[in-house]
Design an enzyme around this catalytic site. Structure first.
Site, PDB file in Angstrom:
ATOM      1  NE  ARG B 225      -8.010  -6.477  -1.095  1.00 49.65           N
ATOM      2  CZ  ARG B 225      -8.841  -7.382  -1.621  1.00 49.65           C
ATOM      3  NH1 ARG B 225     -10.123  -7.341  -1.374  1.00 49.65           N
ATOM      4  NH2 ARG B 225      -8.348  -8.350  -2.386  1.00 49.65           N
ATOM      5  CG  HIS B 273     -13.465 -10.439   1.789  1.00 48.45           C
ATOM      6  ND1 HIS B 273     -12.194  -9.940   1.957  1.00 48.45           N
ATOM      7  CD2 HIS B 273     -13.715 -10.351   0.453  1.00 48.45           C
ATOM      8  CE1 HIS B 273     -11.699  -9.578   0.772  1.00 48.45           C
ATOM      9  NE2 HIS B 273     -12.609  -9.823  -0.156  1.00 48.45           N
TER      10      HIS B 273
END
Lengths: 310, 310
Positions: B225, B273
């Site tokens: 993250r 991502h």
């Protein structure tokens, strides 16, 4: 065979000498760069150890020639080999090295390295889903040491690996080995073609227009020998999208001449014959092992079959 | 738990609906894009299945929330989770995907893709010997499903893989698992750092100046993250060569804002991502499996431990 006098010829002769001396082998050695080799050295030698020599020597005078590289076309291709002279070649981490080289370019493709690089340059956030290795099919030409190790590593990661060989004999780690000739109609099934073939009279310009025409948008990787490919046909195949991109580590003429159109081709990646390097350490290891095996009269797994050319 | 009414909220709701209908599950479904979800839908639902919602909903009203992604910080980080509501997350091919993503960038580095690309542009034939995977040391932060699969694949290729986790508990495929805190003095041993950590109160900005100062010329890959990294400290570490290059798939704010200095940094690779994508097919598979397990009262390996945050 009685080996006492050994000539070692290599651009790395000093490094090899240092490493060899650590092994304390009770033989007579001469370590030389190629330009200093004389006919007296050959007359003196029982064994000739060489890496990539430019000249041809009269190997009749020695009993054994050991190549510090994996390929022996330098000694055999379109040449006459003197009967009764043993020829051995280096087998070391080539398989691992070539497998990692190939894997790096397959992953570069399926992970969209180029595409993300272009998007980054435009500061553009645009998701693309990478493809997975277990969705890929690869055809490897050559099922020897190098082809087999490459198959082992790729298949361990889920890739479907097909082999192509002269015999079509089943080999571990290949889903299927296809006899050369019967492979053409299978070429349209694969995403990548890897060539590991040595240069022999049977493999010269094997990859020609006819073969390339069977391919459809594949990644083509050549880690075998440059002259196994018809270079004009390759450029044509890139043009016609039979080949999506080519990764070339070997060329008919090396270093690749400055005027080659391959250098500037946007879909060609050129590396300077580095996919399977013999480090001096590994070269010495393999030579010493071979010497021990010869003296112990053990079978030599790196003995070249002269008639086959590898 | 009695699940009859299920709301599925996703930008891919139509694709998911098509796939779900093929499964012939005898439940009542509502498939919706986020902008059409009303409080009436939540009041009706027993279960809420969601991918990447922008709003927070009142999950008190449902019995079960299933995340179509692996990370659940969207639901838990700096938020209050209603007691007694089950939260599950998607576990599918993420490990394989992330492992291949990381491997592609490690191989790009040790096979000198950039260097050969620059040499080719200059038509320069200059051999460099690629490094081998079995010469590399990697430290993976996070030893869960994803970290472990990455360790499995890298170690199968000969990489020395160290893990870092809260517990320091030994896990298969890691040469050693180090407890977080004790890892700092080991950071100077490794060539690559891979972060797979979820975002929790314990991992927020875990990678700060102090951690980066222990690194020496490493490749840093973030697939966990974005907010686990202090971005300013990362830029500083790139400047000071603690980090040789960074491959970033996740960011504190996504999409990465146009004005971020990361976009143009020559040693930063940005991907949007995509290292662990849930395909609609896999998302539906995992949801259906979880539903079956709930109804059969079987243990759920994808149940989130609310207090841990993952």
């Amino acid at each position: 065979m009685n080996i006492n006098n050994i000539v070692v010829v290599s651009p790395m002769y000093q490094e090899i000498q240092t490493l060899m001396e650590k092994r304390e082998i009770t033989k007579n050695f001469r370590f030389l760069p190629e330009e200093r080799v004389t006919s007296a050295d050959l007359a003196w030698a029982d064994a000739f150890v060489a890496f990539n020599t430019k000249k041809d020597y009269d190997y009749c005078q020695v009993q054994w020639v050991h190549s510090l590289g994996a390929g022996v076309d330098r000694f055999l291709f379109k040449k006459q080999w003197p009967e009764g002279v043993l020829l051995t070649r280096t087998i070391c981490s080539f398989g691992q090295r070539i497998a990692e080289y190939c894997l790096s370019y397959i992953l570069k493709d399926i992970q969209f390295h180029n595409e993300f690089n272009e998007l980054q340059a435009k500061k553009t956030w645009k998701p693309l889903t990478p493809k997975l290795l277990n969705e890929q099919k690869v055809m490897i030409f050559g099922t020897g040491e190098i082809g087999q190790k490459t198959a082992e590593i790729l298949s361990s990661l889920g890739v479907d690996v097909f082999g192509v060989s002269l015999s079509g004999k089943d080999k571990e780690h290949f889903k299927e080995v296809i006899t050369i000739g019967a492979h053409e109609e299978r070429l349209n099934e694969v995403n990548y073609v890897i060539n590991t073939l040595p240069l022999t009279e049977k493999t010269e310009a094997l990859f020609d227009e006819k073969v390339f025409n069977h391919l459809s948008n594949v990644g083509f990787i050549n880690v075998g020998r440059g002259a196994t490919i018809d270079e004009k046909a390759l450029l044509q195949a890139l043009e016609n999208k039979h080949i999506k991109f080519a990764v070339l580590d070997v060329f008919t003429v090396e270093p690749l001449p400055k005027d080659s159109s391959l250098w500037e081709h946007p879909s060609v990646i050129i590396t300077p014959h580095i996919s399977a390097v013999t480090t001096p350490d590994e070269g010495v290891d393999c030579f010493v092992d071979t010497l021990m095996n010869i003296e112990a009269k053990k079978p030599l797994r790196n003995k070249v079959e002269i008639s086959k050319g590898f």
